[in-house]
Scaffold this active site. Sequence first.
Site, PDB file in Angstrom:
ATOM      1  CE  LYS A  19      45.691  37.849  43.920  1.00  0.00           C
ATOM      2  NZ  LYS A  19      44.750  36.703  43.891  1.00  0.00           N
ATOM      3  NE  ARG A  35      42.333  39.367  38.532  1.00  0.00           N
ATOM      4  CZ  ARG A  35      42.107  39.765  39.775  1.00  0.00           C
ATOM      5  NH1 ARG A  35      42.587  40.897  40.216  1.00  0.00           N
ATOM      6  NH2 ARG A  35      41.394  39.010  40.581  1.00  0.00           N
ATOM      7  NE  ARG A  42      37.278  36.327  49.460  1.00  0.00           N
ATOM      8  CZ  ARG A  42      38.194  36.469  48.514  1.00  0.00           C
ATOM      9  NH1 ARG A  42      39.470  36.427  48.813  1.00  0.00           N
ATOM     10  NH2 ARG A  42      37.829  36.609  47.257  1.00  0.00           N
ATOM     11  NE  ARG A  92      35.161  39.958  46.237  1.00  0.00           N
ATOM     12  CZ  ARG A  92      36.424  39.859  45.857  1.00  0.00           C
ATOM     13  NH1 ARG A  92      37.400  40.141  46.711  1.00  0.00           N
ATOM     14  NH2 ARG A  92      36.735  39.492  44.640  1.00  0.00           N
ATOM     15  NE  ARG A 151      36.988  36.056  41.519  1.00  0.00           N
ATOM     16  CZ  ARG A 151      36.980  36.111  42.847  1.00  0.00           C
ATOM     17  NH1 ARG A 151      35.941  35.660  43.537  1.00  0.00           N
ATOM     18  NH2 ARG A 151      37.995  36.616  43.495  1.00  0.00           N
TER      19      ARG A 151
HETATM   20  P1  AMP Z   1      39.940  40.785  43.215  1.00  0.00           P
HETATM   21  O1  AMP Z   1      39.378  41.486  44.393  1.00  0.00           O
HETATM   22  O2  AMP Z   1      41.390  41.107  42.978  1.00  0.00           O
HETATM   23  O3  AMP Z   1      39.668  39.311  43.204  1.00  0.00           O
HETATM   24  O4  AMP Z   1      39.170  41.378  41.931  1.00  0.00           O
HETATM   25  C1  AMP Z   1      37.765  41.247  41.783  1.00  0.00           C
HETATM   26  C2  AMP Z   1      37.366  41.433  40.339  1.00  0.00           C
HETATM   27  O5  AMP Z   1      37.742  42.754  39.887  1.00  0.00           O
HETATM   28  C3  AMP Z   1      38.042  40.492  39.338  1.00  0.00           C
HETATM   29  O6  AMP Z   1      37.389  39.247  39.261  1.00  0.00           O
HETATM   30  C4  AMP Z   1      37.929  41.305  38.051  1.00  0.00           C
HETATM   31  O7  AMP Z   1      36.620  41.280  37.527  1.00  0.00           O
HETATM   32  C5  AMP Z   1      38.191  42.722  38.546  1.00  0.00           C
HETATM   33  N1  AMP Z   1      39.647  43.050  38.536  1.00  0.00           N
HETATM   34  C6  AMP Z   1      40.454  43.304  39.599  1.00  0.00           C
HETATM   35  N2  AMP Z   1      41.709  43.566  39.197  1.00  0.00           N
HETATM   36  C7  AMP Z   1      41.685  43.485  37.843  1.00  0.00           C
HETATM   37  C8  AMP Z   1      42.680  43.620  36.848  1.00  0.00           C
HETATM   38  N3  AMP Z   1      43.953  43.882  37.162  1.00  0.00           N
HETATM   39  N4  AMP Z   1      42.299  43.469  35.552  1.00  0.00           N
HETATM   40  C9  AMP Z   1      41.030  43.191  35.210  1.00  0.00           C
HETATM   41  N5  AMP Z   1      40.045  43.020  36.107  1.00  0.00           N
HETATM   42  C10 AMP Z   1      40.369  43.163  37.417  1.00  0.00           C
END
Ligand code: AMP
Length: 222
Positions: free
Chosen positions: A18, A93, A132, A165, A176
């Site tokens: 994404k 989400r 990654r 990460r 996740r």
């Molecule tokens: P991502 O980089 O999009 O995979 O996000 C990393 C982490 O940030 C996720 O596993 C959540 O803990 C938090 N996170 C990111 N976006 C959201 C969201 N829209 N709602 C809740 N938690 C989020």
Amino acid sequence: MVTRALDVVMLGPPGAGKGTQAKRVAAAFELLHISTGDLLREEVAKGTALGEEAKGYMNRGELVPDELVGKMLAKRLHSQRAALGCVYDGYPRTSAQGILLDGLLAELGRRVDAVLYLNVPDSDILARITGRRSCPSCGAVYHVRTQPPKVDGVCNACGVALVQREDDREEVVRERLRVYREHTAPLLDYYRGRKILREADGGLSPDEVFKRVREAMETVRA
Ligand code: AMP
């Protein structure tokens, strides 16, 4: 000619690509890329109160509470750079976040125009995410196998050591994925019902995926 704003949501499981596709869509269509994950990681790096609160949830692979993320999103959405439209990467989400996004956009006389769903089989996801690596300085993303840097473990652009990460470790990725299935996947039906969902095979190469994403976007613009 005045073109109206365009708002596009990227949906898909963690590791579907994404972020990569959102950046490309934003550049090609001159939209603001809003990644709530990146925004949260910035808050964590800066050690803000929000970052301190979010950190635990993120490291466990859980969702940060809707209210915290919603406030952060609203601030971005009201910035001048968001006026021409945005690509939402990692937001919404949950169903509640989907409703909040609709409300925030409605206040601006806008709506979600398209949802690009990157579909990737579960079997590919683990390998993708655990391989990654990213640059802590410029944010460039690599993969140890499919997109390695020129020098092992070092960013091509900055020469800085790449990092994994915290939440890309296997046990966190499994959580996740579970959270994605339970809370995020129901949004697919929400948008499908509005006939704005467009699906692309996220298992292809980034260039191939972008070709399909671009084609889907052209039909939205038309
Ligand atoms: P991502 O980089 O999009 O995979 O996000 C990393 C982490 O940030 C996720 O596993 C959540 O803990 C938090 N996170 C990111 N976006 C959201 C969201 N829209 N709602 C809740 N938690 C989020």
